[in-house]
Scaffold this motif. Structure first.
Motif, PDB file in Angstrom:
ATOM      1  N   SER A  71      18.134  56.895  12.812  1.00  0.00           N
ATOM      2  CA  SER A  71      16.895  56.889  12.017  1.00  0.00           C
ATOM      3  C   SER A  71      16.276  58.282  11.924  1.00  0.00           C
ATOM      4  N   GLN A  72      16.638  59.160  12.870  1.00  0.00           N
ATOM      5  CA  GLN A  72      16.102  60.524  12.846  1.00  0.00           C
ATOM      6  C   GLN A  72      16.743  61.372  11.747  1.00  0.00           C
ATOM      7  N   SER A  75      16.154  58.085   7.379  1.00  0.00           N
ATOM      8  CA  SER A  75      15.011  57.158   7.479  1.00  0.00           C
ATOM      9  C   SER A  75      15.240  55.879   6.680  1.00  0.00           C
ATOM     10  N   ALA A 296      16.682  59.687  23.199  1.00  0.00           N
ATOM     11  CA  ALA A 296      15.946  59.962  21.963  1.00  0.00           C
ATOM     12  C   ALA A 296      14.657  60.690  22.310  1.00  0.00           C
ATOM     13  N   LYS A 298      12.215  60.921  20.035  1.00  0.00           N
ATOM     14  CA  LYS A 298      11.171  60.259  19.251  1.00  0.00           C
ATOM     15  C   LYS A 298      11.652  58.858  18.890  1.00  0.00           C
TER      16      LYS A 298
END
Length: 322
Positions: A71-72, A75, A296, A298
């Motif tokens: 997802s980083q 998106s 991760a 974030k």
């Protein structure tokens, strides 16, 4: 309706996929998944890249932590559903380790973890979840796995991992189930730390394996993805209703012994959820694990990464009959 799919290991985390394929549940929902046998992506980054590049449509067996990572860089990726809610990795040690330390399965967790200091620990990947599990355990007691132990990448093949432990190339393994059960049946060593056994309370309810795809593809093929959700729901129901038969399917795809498959299902049965709709509390447990271990940096919000609507709509007025 067709989907090109992949998993990242033939392990217990993806048993619902194996059951859905073996029992014909994908086909029963009008869905063709290919290639079969399932294509495997050997590492988390490669699985994420395969989704990002469009090389595959769905990761039907990926770790939730992988979804955080992909997802980083994309998106557009969304998690559709859950396959396993538990932490199915163990710390497995050699008989020599047990003799030298005098530890057993019932020893305090702190004593077990501190006994790993200075040891060579075999993992699938130093940057993946098996390596992170060691980091997490060391973190709990103020230790640093990168300084206080040596992580040795042995790949994701169970037989090779057991051979490394048996030959003394590593003192311990951080590995997915059913490796520990196979080690014990071969009398090579024992499972020293097992979250599924309740040894690490902080990891109770961990969202482990999920299936995810690009949101744009989900929007373009809503009925296809709803069919996927229903097939997985049927597989989850089958595992709960027929655990002995599920153990045989696990044995078929992971190539472990019948005894190991039967033994591991006693612990694993409760790790498979009753519904594929992602549980937010389980998501939070995994998010904390990922941040504390550095997997991760974030974590996306639950609402931004998880598409609960597709799964919920797929299961409206649907009762999985197996």
């Amino acid at each position: 309706m067709k989907l090109k799919v992949a998993i990242d290991a033939f392990s217990s985390s993806f048993l619902p996929d194996f059951v859905a394929l073996d029992k014909g549940y994908f086909q029963a929902q009008g869905l063709t998944v290919y290639p079969t046998p399932f294509q495997t992506e050997p590492t988390s980054p490669q699985m994420a890249e395969a989704i990002h590049s469009g090389a595959i449509d769905v990761a039907i067996g990926g770790l939730a932590t992988e979804a955080f990572l992909v997802s980083q860089i994309d998106s557009n990726v969304q998690v559709i559903g859950q396959l396993q809610v538990a932490f199915p990795n163990d710390i497995i040690v050699s008989n020599k380790f047990l003799q030298q330390t005098g530890l057993s399965e019932t020893s305090p967790l702190e004593a077990k973890v501190k006994a790993l200091v200075g040891k060579k620990i075999g993992v699938v990947s130093t940057t993946g979840q098996t390596g992170a599990f060691v980091s997490y355990l060391f973190y709990l007691f103020g230790l640093n796995a990168s300084k206080d132990a040596t992580l040795v990448s042995v790949g994701n093949n169970v037989s090779s991992a057991i051979a490394a432990l048996k030959a003394g190339r590593v003192d311990a393994l951080s590995f997915f189930k059913p490796t520990g059960e196979a080690v014990q049946l071969q009398k090579v060593g024992r499972m020293l730390i097992s979250p599924l056994r309740g040894d690490v309370p902080q990891l109770t309810g961990h969202l482990n394996s999920v299936f995810y795809a690009k949101a744009s593809l989900i929007s373009a093929k809503p009925n296809t993805f709803k069919a996927l959700v229903r097939a997985i729901a049927m597989a989850l129901a089958f595992i709960q209703k027929y655990p002995d038969q599920a153990a045989k399917i696990l044995q078929k795809y992971t190539h472990i012994s019948d005894q190991a498959a039967t033994a591991v299902m006693q612990d694993l049965r409760t790790s498979y959820p009753s519904s594929p709709v992602v549980d937010q509390q389980a998501y939070n447990v995994t998010a904390a694990f990922a941040l504390q271990t550095g997997i991760a940096k974030k974590i996306p919000s639950f609402s931004s990464l998880v598409d609960t609507q597709t799964a919920t709509q797929a299961l409206q007025s649907f009762t999985p009959k197996v």
